[in-house]
Motif scaffolding. Structure first.
Motif, PDB file in Angstrom:
ATOM      1  N   ILE A  41       1.374  -1.030  -0.197  1.00 18.16           N
ATOM      2  CA  ILE A  41      -0.110   0.253   0.307  1.00 18.16           C
ATOM      3  C   ILE A  41       0.834   0.940   0.321  1.00 18.16           C
ATOM      4  CG2 ILE A  41      -1.871   1.280   1.332  1.00 18.16           C
ATOM      5  CD1 ILE A  41      -3.022  -1.486   2.154  1.00 18.16           C
ATOM      6  N   HIS A  42       1.676   1.189   0.872  1.00 15.25           N
ATOM      7  CA  HIS A  42       2.992   2.259   0.711  1.00 15.25           C
ATOM      8  C   HIS A  42       3.721   3.265  -0.132  1.00 15.25           C
ATOM      9  CE1 HIS A  42       6.099   5.028   2.434  1.00 15.25           C
ATOM     10  NE2 HIS A  42       6.425   4.033   1.515  1.00 15.25           N
ATOM     11  N   ARG A  43       4.224   1.708  -0.956  1.00 11.34           N
ATOM     12  CA  ARG A  43       4.453   1.813  -2.439  1.00 11.34           C
ATOM     13  C   ARG A  43       3.534   2.406  -3.388  1.00 11.34           C
ATOM     14  NH1 ARG A  43       8.810  -3.359  -2.492  1.00 11.34           N
ATOM     15  NH2 ARG A  43      10.185  -2.916  -0.810  1.00 11.34           N
ATOM     16  N   PHE A  44       2.025   1.596  -3.668  1.00 11.34           N
ATOM     17  CA  PHE A  44       1.694   2.278  -4.693  1.00 11.34           C
ATOM     18  C   PHE A  44       0.914   3.376  -4.598  1.00 11.34           C
ATOM     19  CE2 PHE A  44      -2.140   1.895  -7.125  1.00 11.34           C
ATOM     20  CZ  PHE A  44      -2.506   0.421  -7.630  1.00 11.34           C
ATOM     21  N   THR A  45       1.032   3.590  -3.297  1.00 12.41           N
ATOM     22  CA  THR A  45       0.637   5.475  -3.092  1.00 12.41           C
ATOM     23  C   THR A  45       1.270   6.223  -3.765  1.00 12.41           C
ATOM     24  OG1 THR A  45      -0.550   4.734  -0.849  1.00 12.41           O
ATOM     25  CG2 THR A  45      -0.322   6.634  -1.289  1.00 12.41           C
ATOM     26  N   LYS A  46       2.980   6.085  -3.355  1.00  7.27           N
ATOM     27  CA  LYS A  46       4.648   6.647  -3.894  1.00  7.27           C
ATOM     28  C   LYS A  46       3.922   6.680  -5.047  1.00  7.27           C
ATOM     29  CE  LYS A  46       6.219   8.198  -0.063  1.00  7.27           C
ATOM     30  NZ  LYS A  46       6.140   9.278   0.620  1.00  7.27           N
ATOM     31  N   MET A  47       3.694   4.784  -5.910  1.00  7.71           N
ATOM     32  CA  MET A  47       3.577   5.447  -7.329  1.00  7.71           C
ATOM     33  C   MET A  47       2.843   6.263  -7.742  1.00  7.71           C
ATOM     34  SD  MET A  47       3.829   1.142  -8.724  1.00  7.71           S
ATOM     35  CE  MET A  47       3.103   1.811 -10.558  1.00  7.71           C
ATOM     36  N   GLU A  48       1.851   6.626  -7.193  1.00  9.28           N
ATOM     37  CA  GLU A  48      -0.129   7.282  -8.132  1.00  9.28           C
ATOM     38  C   GLU A  48       0.795   8.622  -7.355  1.00  9.28           C
ATOM     39  OE1 GLU A  48      -4.177   5.181  -6.525  1.00  9.28           O
ATOM     40  OE2 GLU A  48      -2.791   6.030  -4.866  1.00  9.28           O
ATOM     41  N   GLU A  49       1.434   9.160  -6.435  1.00  8.89           N
ATOM     42  CA  GLU A  49       1.864  10.409  -6.637  1.00  8.89           C
ATOM     43  C   GLU A  49       2.766  10.872  -7.080  1.00  8.89           C
ATOM     44  OE1 GLU A  49       4.001  10.602  -2.106  1.00  8.89           O
ATOM     45  OE2 GLU A  49       1.321  10.550  -1.248  1.00  8.89           O
ATOM     46  N   GLU A  50       4.535  10.146  -7.779  1.00 11.43           N
ATOM     47  CA  GLU A  50       5.258   9.760  -8.419  1.00 11.43           C
ATOM     48  C   GLU A  50       4.120  10.749 -10.172  1.00 11.43           C
ATOM     49  OE1 GLU A  50       9.459  10.137 -10.095  1.00 11.43           O
ATOM     50  OE2 GLU A  50       8.300   9.501  -7.967  1.00 11.43           O
ATOM     51  N   ALA A  51       3.204   9.469 -10.691  1.00  6.68           N
ATOM     52  CA  ALA A  51       2.649   9.469 -11.714  1.00  6.68           C
ATOM     53  C   ALA A  51       2.151  11.120 -11.763  1.00  6.68           C
ATOM     54  CB  ALA A  51       2.030   8.583 -11.732  1.00  6.68           C
ATOM     55  N   ASN A  52       1.298  11.320 -10.607  1.00  2.47           N
ATOM     56  CA  ASN A  52       0.403  12.075 -10.388  1.00  2.47           C
ATOM     57  C   ASN A  52       1.600  13.653 -11.289  1.00  2.47           C
ATOM     58  OD1 ASN A  52      -1.871  11.225 -10.301  1.00  2.47           O
ATOM     59  ND2 ASN A  52      -1.506  11.437  -8.304  1.00  2.47           N
ATOM     60  N   SER A  53       2.563  13.694  -9.845  1.00  2.00           N
ATOM     61  CA  SER A  53       3.625  15.184 -10.577  1.00  2.00           C
ATOM     62  C   SER A  53       4.442  14.566 -11.411  1.00  2.00           C
ATOM     63  CB  SER A  53       4.627  14.322  -9.180  1.00  2.00           C
ATOM     64  OG  SER A  53       5.781  13.971 -10.068  1.00  2.00           O
ATOM     65  N   THR A  54       4.149  13.993 -12.218  1.00  2.00           N
ATOM     66  CA  THR A  54       4.180  14.265 -13.697  1.00  2.00           C
ATOM     67  C   THR A  54       2.920  14.632 -14.457  1.00  2.00           C
ATOM     68  OG1 THR A  54       4.544  11.853 -14.625  1.00  2.00           O
ATOM     69  CG2 THR A  54       6.323  12.640 -14.174  1.00  2.00           C
ATOM     70  N   GLY A  55       2.459  14.575 -14.119  1.00  2.00           N
ATOM     71  CA  GLY A  55       0.977  15.060 -14.436  1.00  2.00           C
ATOM     72  C   GLY A  55       0.246  13.778 -14.878  1.00  2.00           C
ATOM     73  N   ARG A  56       0.566  12.803 -14.628  1.00  2.00           N
ATOM     74  CA  ARG A  56      -0.284  11.115 -15.492  1.00  2.00           C
ATOM     75  C   ARG A  56      -1.033  10.818 -14.589  1.00  2.00           C
ATOM     76  NH1 ARG A  56       4.249   8.820 -19.317  1.00  2.00           N
ATOM     77  NH2 ARG A  56       1.923   7.626 -20.282  1.00  2.00           N
TER      78      ARG A  56
END
Length: 70
Positions: free
Chosen positions: A35-50
């Motif tokens: 859950i922690h890693r997946f949340t970070k994945m979403e944040e990383e993707a969102n930070s690139t506008g995707r």
């Protein structure tokens, strides 16, 4: 196939007991880590506008592996 998978799970639980490990605790820790890693994945993707759903599996794997190294 599901029956065979169930047998594998059962064997893993027995192996954990043999090692004197708490299989339920191990699974809970793994779930929290995922859950922690997946949340970070979403944040990383969102930070690139995707959004993750707009990314290829290769792109998501690259982000996942980056987060695992942290």
């Amino acid at each position: 196939m599901e029956d065979e998978l169930g047998d594998v799970f059962f064997s893993l639980i027995n192996f954990a007991r043999f090692l004197q490990l708490d299989a339920e605790n191990a699974l809970e820790r793994t779930n929290k880590k995922f859950i922690h890693r997946f949340t970070k994945m979403e944040e990383e993707a969102n930070s690139t506008g995707r959004a993750l759903q707009d990314m290829s599996l290769e792109e998501m794997d690259a982000i996942w592996n980056k987060i695992k190294k942290q």
